[in-house]
Design an enzyme around this catalytic site. Structure first.
Site, short mmCIF file in Angstrom:
data_model
loop_
_atom_site.label_atom_id
_atom_site.label_comp_id
_atom_site.label_asym_id
_atom_site.label_seq_id
_atom_site.Cartn_x
_atom_site.Cartn_y
_atom_site.Cartn_z
CB CYS A 2 -0.94 0.11 1.19
SG CYS A 2 -2.14 -1.21 1.30
NE ARG A 27 4.93 1.33 0.10
CZ ARG A 27 5.89 1.11 0.98
NH1 ARG A 27 7.13 1.42 0.67
NH2 ARG A 27 5.64 0.61 2.15
CD1 TRP A 73 -0.25 -6.05 -3.13
CD2 TRP A 73 -0.75 -6.74 -1.05
NE1 TRP A 73 0.05 -7.39 -3.03
CE2 TRP A 73 -0.25 -7.83 -1.78
CE3 TRP A 73 -1.13 -6.93 0.27
CZ2 TRP A 73 -0.11 -9.11 -1.21
CZ3 TRP A 73 -1.01 -8.20 0.83
CH2 TRP A 73 -0.50 -9.26 0.09
CD GLU A 484 16.25 -13.86 -7.41
OE1 GLU A 484 15.66 -14.39 -6.47
OE2 GLU A 484 15.98 -12.71 -7.81
CE LYS A 488 13.09 -11.66 -9.59
NZ LYS A 488 13.62 -11.71 -8.34
CE LYS A 606 11.35 -3.43 -5.05
NZ LYS A 606 12.00 -4.58 -5.70
C1 G6P Z 1 8.50 -9.06 -1.81
C2 G6P Z 1 9.13 -8.57 -3.09
C3 G6P Z 1 10.39 -9.38 -3.37
C4 G6P Z 1 11.36 -9.31 -2.20
C5 G6P Z 1 10.67 -9.74 -0.90
C6 G6P Z 1 11.53 -9.40 0.31
O1 G6P Z 1 8.01 -10.34 -1.98
O2 G6P Z 1 8.23 -8.68 -4.16
O3 G6P Z 1 11.03 -8.86 -4.53
O4 G6P Z 1 12.45 -10.13 -2.44
O5 G6P Z 1 9.44 -9.03 -0.72
O6 G6P Z 1 11.64 -8.01 0.41
P1 G6P Z 1 12.82 -7.25 1.10
O7 G6P Z 1 12.49 -5.80 0.88
O8 G6P Z 1 12.79 -7.62 2.54
O9 G6P Z 1 14.08 -7.65 0.44
#
Ligand code: G6P
Length: 611
Positions: A2, A27, A73, A484, A488, A606
């Site tokens: 959000c 966000r 969100w 990873e 992705k 995010k």
């Molecule tokens: C969310 C994002 C990911 C990220 C994860 C952890 O799921 O979409 O891209 O890796 O959170 O976030 P952080 O900010 O703690 O790395």
């Protein structure tokens, strides 16, 4: 998770808010809304993106110099017009926007219902709006007191902005668990859930801490605790440039961020890798280094991509520094009653510095362990403020929801820590240390070389964009890279993908392989090269399609694989920094070719500030 924007000052609030919401759309983007206070409060909100909100308010009177906006969100209640923020209290005295979760909302709601309140939405936010109003009317107190008293009854996390119809020159902000930043202009204030909407107006900011309430009234800001203790605001200078949060000619933020990696990896090393002296200097860890060197065990915690970086960190630290490392999902760690000792060191990794589970895991670890460190990208975020010490990755703002440059920056920091510890603990010889430092400094140039051949990944993406499943295989350092790569692809193209240790394929996933299954094998030359060649043969024997990431000049795998993507040579401990790049590009191009919204993939956010 959000996005929140607020404005109070002399300008028109709406343009500031709508622009801010666009910057924060990464966000959350399932609904959006805005409220403008000008005599009375006008609220506009709808399901969909910020652009839908813009369409909704076209030709409406948006005049007013106080306003709040939100991009959502969903947590409580499906994304629709009614559940979108802002939420007004039943009698219209208050309008609020909220980021976070009110855990005891159901109990509070029942109590309010008993007192005659009716609810329009399914949200916890409307409960808070009504609770504030109830206290305001019943207690005949000011809006500020009503907000503070209501918050003292709330269990959970919140970042809120509140406006009150009767107190027209005022905006109230409060935070617990969900970030809020206040930008200070000339007689005006900009509020947001992160600094990106603020930076084009001012670089002077106050980061609200948990239980802080900021009351902005008649051009003055007062900072208090929920219990009404007055605080002196600490004003910070934002180290952020407007250019960094714009697309800079790229079609998507994700592509821009992938292509920024030669620069961002260099920035992560800047001032820390001193080539002339063959030394690594980590200023943020300087005071705690003696304890880190003595650590009996290191526990790395994180979520998502940061957890994958942590896995690479495990291999690096164990190999170079010979300290046992465990890598934990923050969400598991915090609830499983882990055994922790005073001589354990916990390292939390997070791009945003706001991930709720990682923060909660840090708080748990702080009670039991001697030292809790952070590796974070967002300067001034909660994790660096709550950890004992740490290292900023300095990758610059990452806006694309799928993390790319944050991963390579995190791995770069972990490599620096591992090598430094290795040298100090006597497990890495001076010669190896020197050689690895040289290798590390060559990484940005090598990433650049891989990016210059991005068309190769695009061609492969064209061929397999319609596949329903992908398998990613790697061994050793390349197992986390396989995870990873699969993440992705899942995140942005909605293709099911699994990352697996290549040798484990025989214990299950091999049953999935047929002539329709693309198998991405990360296979640069390392100590298990011969083994991975055998794994590729096993895939080919079952007619699987092999896309292999190999070192330049590899002829053995080239003969077997359907496609190869070459990466330059480096020490294999650093090769995750290179091999992940083609996987980022592959997933990006596949998603674009499938028509997916790369920067705003469905259901994702995010920064996950709820559990
Ligand atoms: C969310 C994002 C990911 C990220 C994860 C952890 O799921 O979409 O891209 O890796 O959170 O976030 P952080 O900010 O703690 O790395």
């Amino acid at each position: 998770m959000c996005g929140i924007v607020g404005y109070i000052g002399k300008r028109q609030a709406y343009p500031v808010i709508i622009k801010g919401l666009k910057r924060l759309e990464y966000r959350g983007y399932d609904s959006a809304g805005v409220a403008i206070l000008n005599g009375d409060t006008r609220i506009f909100k709808c399901k969909g993106k910020v652009s839908d909100l813009e369409d909704l308010v076209k030709n409406k009177n948006m005049d007013g110099s106080i306003g709040i906006g939100h991009t959502r969100w969903a947590t409580h209640g499906e994304p629709n017009d009614v559940n979108a923020h802002p939420h007004a209290s039943q009698n219209g005295h208050f309008v609020i926007i909220h980021n976070g979760i009110i855990e005891n909302y159901s109990r509070l709601k029942h109590r309010l219902e008993d007192r005659g309140y009716k609810f329009k939405s399914e949200t916890d936010t409307e409960v808070l709006a009504n609770l504030i109003e109830y206290i305001y009317l019943k207690g005949k107190v000011s809006a500020e007191i009503a907000v503070r008293l209501a918050l003292s009854k709330v269990i959970g996390a919140y970042g809120i902005l509140v406006i009150c119809k009767e107190e027209r020159d005022q905006l109230i902000a409060a935070r617990k668990g969900s970030p809020l930043v206040v930008g200070i202009g000339d007689g005006e204030y900009f509020l947001a859930s992160d600094a990106t909407p603020i930076v084009e107006y001012t670089h002077s900011v106050i980061y609200l801490n948990d239980s802080n309430v900021a009351v902005i009234k008649s051009g003055e800001l007062t900072l208090k605790t929920i219990k009404n203790d007055t605080l002196t605001p600490e004003i910070h200078t934002l180290d952020l440039d407007i250019g960094e949060i714009e697309k800079g000619g790229f079609e998507h933020f994700m592509l821009k961020e992938i292509f920024e990696q030669p620069r961002s990896i260099l920035d992560t090393m800047r001032g820390r890798v001193v080539t002339e002296k063959s030394e690594i200097f980590l200023g943020g860890l300087f005071h705690v280094m003696p304890r880190l060197i003595q650590a009996k065990r290191i526990i790395i915690i994180g979520c998502g991509t940061s957890w994958h970086a942590g896995l690479v960190g495990e291999y690096l630290i164990e190999e170079f520094a010979r300290i046992p490392v465990e890598v934990e999902y923050a969400s598991e760690f915090r609830y499983r009653n882990p055994v922790l000792f005073k001589d354990d060191v916990v390292i939390a990794i997070s791009q945003s510095g706001e991930t709720a589970d990682t923060l909660a895991a840090i708080r748990l670890a702080k009670n039991e362990c001697g030292l809790v460190l952070g590796i974070c990208n967002v300067v001034g975020s909660s994790i660096p403020r709550e950890t004992d010490a740490g290292v900023y990755t300095h990758a610059g703002p990452e806006i694309g929801v799928a993390s790319t440059k944050a991963f390579t920056a995190q791995v770069t920091v972990l490599a620096m820590i591992a090598l430094h510890l290795g040298e100090k603990r006597g497990f890495t010889s001076k010669e190896d240390y020197k050689e690895m430092i040289k290798n590390l400094t060559e990484i940005p140039g090598k990433v650049d070389k891989i990016l210059s051949k991005s068309e190769d990944c695009k061609r492969i993406a064209e061929l397999y964009k319609n596949s329903n499943n992908f398998l990613y295989l790697g061994r050793g350092y390349f197992f986390p890279v396989a995870l990873e790569g699969a993440l992705k692809l899942k995140e942005i193209s909605y293709i099911h993908a699994e990352g697996y240790p290549a040798a484990e394929m025989k214990h299950g996933p091999i049953a999935l392989i047929d002539e329709k299954m693309p198998v991405v094998v990360i296979a640069p030359k390392d100590n298990t090269y011969e083994k991975i060649v055998s794994n590729i043969q096993e895939v080919k024997a079952r007619k699987g399609i092999v896309i292999a990431v190999v070192n330049e000049g590899d002829t053995v795998i080239k003969e077997m694989a359907d496609h190869v993507i070459e990466v330059p040579d480096t020490d294999f401990a650093l090769a995750p920094l290179l091999t992940v790049i083609p996987l980022q590009l592959l997933s990006y191009y596949i998603a674009v070719l499938r028509g997916c919204n790369v920067d705003q993939p469905r259901n994702l956010a995010k920064s996950v500030t709820v559990e």
